[in-house]
Design a protein around this motif. Structure first.
Motif, mmCIF file in Angstrom:
data_model
loop_
_atom_site.group_PDB
_atom_site.id
_atom_site.type_symbol
_atom_site.label_atom_id
_atom_site.label_comp_id
_atom_site.label_asym_id
_atom_site.label_seq_id
_atom_site.Cartn_x
_atom_site.Cartn_y
_atom_site.Cartn_z
ATOM 1 N N ASP A 1 0.853 -1.186 0.000
ATOM 2 C CA ASP A 1 0.000 0.000 0.000
ATOM 3 C C ASP A 1 0.886 1.232 0.000
ATOM 4 O O ASP A 1 1.885 1.286 0.717
ATOM 5 C CB ASP A 1 -0.900 0.037 1.243
ATOM 6 C CG ASP A 1 -1.943 -1.061 1.243
ATOM 7 O OD1 ASP A 1 -2.532 -1.306 0.172
ATOM 8 O OD2 ASP A 1 -2.169 -1.674 2.303
ATOM 9 N N ALA A 2 0.510 2.212 -0.807
ATOM 10 C CA ALA A 2 1.262 3.468 -0.866
ATOM 11 C C ALA A 2 0.285 4.633 -0.930
ATOM 12 O O ALA A 2 -0.761 4.550 -1.564
ATOM 13 C CB ALA A 2 2.186 3.478 -2.080
ATOM 14 N N GLU A 3 0.660 5.713 -0.268
ATOM 15 C CA GLU A 3 -0.147 6.935 -0.245
ATOM 16 C C GLU A 3 0.806 8.105 -0.418
ATOM 17 O O GLU A 3 1.811 8.201 0.286
ATOM 18 C CB GLU A 3 -0.879 7.037 1.090
ATOM 19 C CG GLU A 3 -1.698 8.264 1.263
ATOM 20 C CD GLU A 3 -2.399 8.286 2.611
ATOM 21 O OE1 GLU A 3 -2.382 9.362 3.233
ATOM 22 O OE2 GLU A 3 -2.938 7.255 3.042
ATOM 23 N N ALA A 4 0.486 8.989 -1.362
ATOM 24 C CA ALA A 4 1.375 10.115 -1.615
ATOM 25 C C ALA A 4 0.587 11.326 -2.102
ATOM 26 O O ALA A 4 -0.309 11.189 -2.931
ATOM 27 C CB ALA A 4 2.420 9.734 -2.651
ATOM 28 N N SER A 5 0.922 12.480 -1.575
ATOM 29 C CA SER A 5 0.365 13.743 -2.064
ATOM 30 C C SER A 5 1.373 14.320 -3.047
ATOM 31 O O SER A 5 2.422 14.826 -2.651
ATOM 32 C CB SER A 5 0.135 14.718 -0.912
ATOM 33 O OG SER A 5 -0.908 14.268 -0.092
ATOM 34 N N LEU A 6 1.044 14.215 -4.323
ATOM 35 C CA LEU A 6 1.959 14.640 -5.383
ATOM 36 C C LEU A 6 1.192 15.416 -6.435
ATOM 37 O O LEU A 6 -0.036 15.455 -6.430
ATOM 38 C CB LEU A 6 2.648 13.424 -6.004
ATOM 39 C CG LEU A 6 3.530 12.628 -5.042
ATOM 40 C CD1 LEU A 6 3.874 11.275 -5.619
ATOM 41 C CD2 LEU A 6 4.793 13.400 -4.729
ATOM 42 N N MET B 1 -3.553 25.164 0.283
ATOM 43 C CA MET B 1 -3.337 26.404 -0.463
ATOM 44 C C MET B 1 -2.081 26.294 -1.322
ATOM 45 O O MET B 1 -2.076 26.691 -2.472
ATOM 46 C CB MET B 1 -3.209 27.588 0.490
ATOM 47 C CG MET B 1 -4.497 27.935 1.181
ATOM 48 S SD MET B 1 -4.322 29.383 2.214
ATOM 49 C CE MET B 1 -4.260 30.678 0.988
ATOM 50 N N PHE B 2 -1.032 25.762 -0.753
ATOM 51 C CA PHE B 2 0.227 25.602 -1.460
ATOM 52 C C PHE B 2 0.619 24.144 -1.363
ATOM 53 O O PHE B 2 0.835 23.619 -0.285
ATOM 54 C CB PHE B 2 1.326 26.481 -0.838
ATOM 55 C CG PHE B 2 0.959 27.924 -0.794
ATOM 56 C CD1 PHE B 2 0.982 28.685 -1.944
ATOM 57 C CD2 PHE B 2 0.568 28.525 0.392
ATOM 58 C CE1 PHE B 2 0.634 30.028 -1.907
ATOM 59 C CE2 PHE B 2 0.224 29.857 0.437
ATOM 60 C CZ PHE B 2 0.254 30.615 -0.719
ATOM 61 N N GLY B 3 0.709 23.491 -2.473
ATOM 62 C CA GLY B 3 1.069 22.085 -2.474
ATOM 63 C C GLY B 3 0.153 21.298 -3.381
ATOM 64 O O GLY B 3 -0.727 21.856 -4.038
ATOM 65 N N PRO B 4 0.346 19.996 -3.410
ATOM 66 C CA PRO B 4 -0.443 19.147 -4.306
ATOM 67 C C PRO B 4 -1.934 19.193 -3.972
ATOM 68 O O PRO B 4 -2.324 19.163 -2.811
ATOM 69 C CB PRO B 4 0.117 17.754 -4.057
ATOM 70 C CG PRO B 4 1.445 17.964 -3.448
ATOM 71 C CD PRO B 4 1.355 19.245 -2.694
ATOM 72 N N GLU B 5 -2.729 19.242 -5.012
ATOM 73 C CA GLU B 5 -4.174 19.286 -4.846
ATOM 74 C C GLU B 5 -4.746 17.901 -4.538
ATOM 75 O O GLU B 5 -5.790 17.781 -3.925
ATOM 76 C CB GLU B 5 -4.819 19.833 -6.121
ATOM 77 C CG GLU B 5 -6.309 20.002 -6.044
ATOM 78 C CD GLU B 5 -6.892 20.591 -7.315
ATOM 79 O OE1 GLU B 5 -8.129 20.708 -7.364
ATOM 80 O OE2 GLU B 5 -6.149 20.935 -8.248
ATOM 81 N N TYR B 6 -4.028 16.858 -4.983
ATOM 82 C CA TYR B 6 -4.553 15.499 -4.840
ATOM 83 C C TYR B 6 -3.628 14.587 -4.056
ATOM 84 O O TYR B 6 -2.407 14.772 -4.036
ATOM 85 C CB TYR B 6 -4.795 14.875 -6.219
ATOM 86 C CG TYR B 6 -5.823 15.619 -7.014
ATOM 87 C CD1 TYR B 6 -7.169 15.515 -6.704
ATOM 88 C CD2 TYR B 6 -5.451 16.441 -8.069
ATOM 89 C CE1 TYR B 6 -8.119 16.198 -7.426
ATOM 90 C CE2 TYR B 6 -6.396 17.134 -8.798
ATOM 91 C CZ TYR B 6 -7.731 17.005 -8.480
ATOM 92 O OH TYR B 6 -8.677 17.691 -9.180
ATOM 93 N N LYS B 7 -4.244 13.575 -3.448
ATOM 94 C CA LYS B 7 -3.524 12.498 -2.784
ATOM 95 C C LYS B 7 -3.842 11.227 -3.565
ATOM 96 O O LYS B 7 -4.993 10.983 -3.928
ATOM 97 C CB LYS B 7 -3.993 12.362 -1.337
ATOM 98 C CG LYS B 7 -3.329 11.241 -0.592
ATOM 99 C CD LYS B 7 -3.673 11.122 0.873
ATOM 100 C CE LYS B 7 -4.821 11.932 1.370
ATOM 101 N NZ LYS B 7 -5.123 11.733 2.778
#
Length: 110
Positions: free
Chosen positions: A47-52, A90-96
């Motif tokens: 399993d992997a989870e990343a906000s990119l 606000m600043f950073g990836p919109e999706y996980k």
């Protein structure tokens, strides 16, 4: 004013580049579209989870995680591939990206 414009321009160009670089061996992993039929052995599930910023970066991140396991396996199948919107960002990836990969060892498959 020119300095602010230049900074925003550089920031937007940087946001369009790949943020996840492949680790050694990650490029050798092959993504399958269906369960392998023969000559392959299921090794483990990851399993992997990343906000990119992009799905491609999420796949590179997953490949890096597979390589980091130091276990046999040269192909993987995405069992779960979900995109969830990050709340209050606000600043950073919109999706996980939430992914589950089934890793197989298929010998010297190319």
């Amino acid at each position: 004013m020119k300095k602010i414009f230049l900074f925003v321009a550089l920031l937007s160009v940087a946001a369009c580049t790949n943020t996840v670089k492949p680790d050694d061996g990650a490029d050798m992993l092959i993504q399958l579209n269906s369960v392998p039929e023969s000559n392959c052995v299921f090794v483990y599930k990851l399993d992997a989870e990343a906000s990119l910023y992009s799905h491609d970066d999420a796949i590179r991140y997953l490949k890096n995680q597979i390589v980091a396991q130091n276990k046999p396996g040269n192909v993987f199948l995405l069992e779960r591939d979900e995109t969830v919107q990050n709340s209050w960002v606000m600043f950073g990836p919109e999706y996980k990206y939430l992914m589950t990969a089934r890793v197989y060892d298929c010998g010297n498959k190319k």
